[in-house]
Motif scaffolding. Sequence first.
Motif, PDB file in Angstrom:
ATOM      1  N   ARG A 235       0.795  -1.229   0.000  1.00 14.62           N
ATOM      2  CA  ARG A 235       0.000   0.000   0.000  1.00 14.62           C
ATOM      3  C   ARG A 235       0.832   1.287   0.000  1.00 14.62           C
ATOM      4  O   ARG A 235       0.256   2.381   0.036  1.00 14.62           O
ATOM      5  N   GLY A 239      -1.775   3.902  -1.519  1.00 13.18           N
ATOM      6  CA  GLY A 239      -2.644   3.846  -0.356  1.00 13.18           C
ATOM      7  C   GLY A 239      -3.779   2.854  -0.532  1.00 13.18           C
ATOM      8  O   GLY A 239      -3.807   2.058  -1.469  1.00 13.18           O
ATOM      9  N   ALA A 241      -8.156   2.188   1.312  1.00 14.01           N
ATOM     10  CA  ALA A 241      -9.108   2.480   2.375  1.00 14.01           C
ATOM     11  C   ALA A 241      -8.744   1.664   3.621  1.00 14.01           C
ATOM     12  O   ALA A 241      -8.191   0.571   3.519  1.00 14.01           O
ATOM     13  N   MET A 243      -6.464   1.930   6.095  1.00 16.77           N
ATOM     14  CA  MET A 243      -5.054   1.572   6.267  1.00 16.77           C
ATOM     15  C   MET A 243      -4.726   1.399   7.746  1.00 16.77           C
ATOM     16  O   MET A 243      -5.263   2.095   8.606  1.00 16.77           O
ATOM     17  N   LYS A 248       0.126   3.469   7.163  1.00 17.37           N
ATOM     18  CA  LYS A 248       0.189   4.931   7.102  1.00 17.37           C
ATOM     19  C   LYS A 248       1.617   5.430   7.308  1.00 17.37           C
ATOM     20  O   LYS A 248       2.065   6.361   6.632  1.00 17.37           O
ATOM     21  N   GLU A 302      -7.420   3.812  -5.679  1.00 19.61           N
ATOM     22  CA  GLU A 302      -7.129   3.471  -4.288  1.00 19.61           C
ATOM     23  C   GLU A 302      -6.712   4.708  -3.487  1.00 19.61           C
ATOM     24  O   GLU A 302      -6.958   4.789  -2.278  1.00 19.61           O
ATOM     25  N   THR A 303      -6.074   5.663  -4.149  1.00 22.11           N
ATOM     26  CA  THR A 303      -5.690   6.899  -3.464  1.00 22.11           C
ATOM     27  C   THR A 303      -6.933   7.712  -3.113  1.00 22.11           C
ATOM     28  O   THR A 303      -7.045   8.251  -2.006  1.00 22.11           O
ATOM     29  N   ALA A 306      -8.614   5.940  -0.230  1.00 21.56           N
ATOM     30  CA  ALA A 306      -7.912   6.155   1.035  1.00 21.56           C
ATOM     31  C   ALA A 306      -8.280   7.504   1.637  1.00 21.56           C
ATOM     32  O   ALA A 306      -8.567   7.621   2.833  1.00 21.56           O
TER      33      ALA A 306
END
Length: 316
Positions: A235, A239, A241, A243, A248, A302-303, A306
Amino acid sequence: EACKDRSIVIHDGRHMARSQSIWFTNFDISKFREEIPLYKKYSPEEYPRYDNYDAIEVSKTAEIPCDYYGVMGVPITFLDKYDPRQFEILGDSRYHDGKTVADDINYVNGKLTYRRILIRRRTNFKMTIDEMRRELQRRLNKKRFAHSIGVANTAVKLAKRFGVDETKAYVAGLLHDCAREFENDELPAQADIRGIKIGDVERAMPLLLHPYIGAKMIREIYGVNDAEISQAIWRHTVGAADMTALDKIIYFADMIEPNRNYPGVEKLRDLAETAELDEILLTALSESIIFVVQKNSLVHPETIAARNFLLLNKNS
């Protein structure tokens, strides 16, 4: 009849003394489940290496460094506190590497120390961290390796601040770019070999495949069998969702490590010192999206996911 020395008893004219002894067992008793609390940090000055063996000298069990993963020589009294889940015993200063040796290995600056037990921290790693570093250095170019070391060290600082496992943070940071040993045009084939699905965005931008490949390579090449580390590496570029704290930390450490130099990086570094982890990540994701849009490049879904996840759960 007793004498002045209470450890000696005279019985029928014979002097009987009590010896200092301790019993050990391999039965699974509760004492084997008590980890030694570690608080000291490793430094070469405080923990010298032996003259004739690749291990460091630790003069007190209570001072075993919490951030060292190579071989250590510790006092024999360590056995009284030994938790086999925390450490493995490799031998002692006269028996090691599977054989008895004539000469003690525990010399420091020409002086023989007390006899030592040789130990190493247990991890989900088949390599030591030193071995991982050497292998990574062999495979990456100089600039990429320096970046990886920077991310690893930055990740540890963030892990310390946010109460995340520092070892996992270091290893994930160290190996996050391990797949960058491949050229961009080689990445789709490497993904196919490992059964990694290639989406439309990745097909248009093959560089985005490197975190997914790296997440697999850490087990293949570096002997790291840890799902949390693998996920953090997977990730770290776009990133995801929901995380984890480790996810992070690796994402953000990759952005602010000391070798990074771009407009706004100092602002992000300041956030690392003062803000909460979700605020840090939200800012980092927003900055990343702005940067990509300004380049008229594709924004990975995905960004967006997130960032949206953080906003939707901001006050929950």
